[in-house]
Write an enzyme that holds these catalytic residues in place. Structure first.
Site, PDB file in Angstrom:
ATOM      1  N   MET A   1     107.648 136.474  25.462  1.00 60.01           N
ATOM      2  CA  MET A   1     107.584 135.033  25.194  1.00 60.01           C
ATOM      3  C   MET A   1     106.243 134.699  24.524  1.00 60.01           C
ATOM      4  SD  MET A   1     109.775 133.124  28.114  1.00 60.01           S
ATOM      5  CE  MET A   1     108.525 133.013  29.364  1.00 60.01           C
TER       6      MET A   1
ATOM      7  N   LEU B   1     100.370 136.937  24.111  1.00 59.36           N
ATOM      8  CA  LEU B   1     100.295 138.355  24.475  1.00 59.36           C
ATOM      9  C   LEU B   1      98.961 138.715  25.126  1.00 59.36           C
ATOM     10  CD1 LEU B   1     101.900 139.867  21.248  1.00 59.36           C
ATOM     11  CD2 LEU B   1     103.033 139.142  23.367  1.00 59.36           C
TER      12      LEU B   1
ATOM     13  N   HIS C   1     101.288 143.193  27.707  1.00 59.59           N
ATOM     14  CA  HIS C   1     102.299 143.240  26.637  1.00 59.59           C
ATOM     15  C   HIS C   1     101.948 144.361  25.632  1.00 59.59           C
ATOM     16  CE1 HIS C   1     102.603 138.773  27.583  1.00 59.59           C
ATOM     17  NE2 HIS C   1     103.858 139.157  27.711  1.00 59.59           N
TER      18      HIS C   1
END
Ligand code: PAF
Length: 271
Positions: free
Chosen positions: A22, A25, A29
């Site tokens: 989503m 980051l 991530h």
């Protein structure tokens, strides 16, 4: 735009890895993207804040949207070949009328407190996996229940995709990295670090042979004493099915969700 690029990769015989996010980051991530590069040849990353997985009163409107810096971080990582950042109407065009419901690992835990969540995660997960058709898709273990729900959904729909979990990255005090940590003020941030410490203490007790229910209750009390305003759950479950267990005969996982002020944090660890 996405499909011809993926098709080119396929024609070239590349293995394809996909990391759905989503955005906003953080190192967690980027670690998933790094592992994706290691395990696949070409790596696609999606950035989409999925409205269907937020309930009324949750943080959909305020969820940090940082596409430019996300793009820079991915470029710097050198591990992503493509960013898919669709608009909402591209994913959910007018008239969109399909819903998904997953039982099994979706039952209980997060579903008891966010009943809309896994329906929304399953539909976006299915749409993104079908759009990219990767060989492997990476999901962070921080959302452990989500990882199992996606794995179940992909198996049930016969999607020929390996659903792989990536490790939880932690701050120095053990707090699991999360975009939502940015909501915490300095005082709350200190309290947040206790979540992981309480889980570690619970694991030590479980390994010593203390009763599961007793350890869960003590951990909930410890979180409240540490300054959490609400403890949604501390639960020791079967690591593959998330069903309740009476002993540690099979691999187990301890999972917790608790709120400080308006911020809800989740964490989990292998027992
Ligand atoms: O974990 C997330 O970031 C999201 O739930 C996901 C898997 C990208 C689906 O929107």
């Amino acid at each position: 735009e996405l499909r011809p690029i993926i098709a080119q990769w396929r024609t070239a015989g590349e293995r394809i890895a996909f990391v759905p996010t989503m955005g906003n980051l953080h190192a967690g991530h980027l670690e998933l993207v790094r592992i994706a590069r290691e395990r696949g040849g070409c790596v696609a990353v999606s950035i989409f804040v999925n409205p269907l997985q937020f309930g009324p009163g949750e943080d959909f409107d305020t969820y940090p949207r940082t596409l430019d810096t996300d793009r820079e971080k991915l470029a710097e990582s050198g591990a992503a070949d493509l960013i898919f950042a669709p608009g909402s109407s591209e994913i959910y065009p007018p008239g969109f009328a399909t819903a998904m419901h997953v039982d099994g690992p979706a039952l209980g835990l997060e579903s008891d407190f966010r009943p809309h969540f896994f329906g929304g995660v399953a539909i976006i997960g299915a749409k993104l996996l079908i759009a990219t058709l990767p060989d492997i898709a990476m999901f962070g273990e921080k959302d452990y229940q989500q990882l199992l729900v996606i794995r179940r959904m992909a198996a049930d729909l016969g999607l020929p995709i390996e659903i792989a979990g990536g490790p939880i990255l932690r701050e120095d005090d053990g707090l699991a990295m999360s975009s939502r940590n940015a909501y915490l003020d300095a005082e709350e941030r200190k309290v947040a670090g206790q979540l992981n410490l309480v889980l570690k203490a619970a694991i030590a007790r479980l390994r010593k042979g203390d009763a599961i229910r007793e350890v869960e209750v003590t951990a909930e009390t410890a979180l409240k004493a540490a300054g959490f305003d609400t403890v949604d759950y501390v639960a020791v479950r079967d690591a593959e099915t998330l069903t309740t267990i009476e002993d540690l005969a099979r691999p187990a996982r301890i999972l917790a969700a608790a709120k400080i002020g308006k911020t809800r944090l989740i964490d989990n660890m292998a027992v």
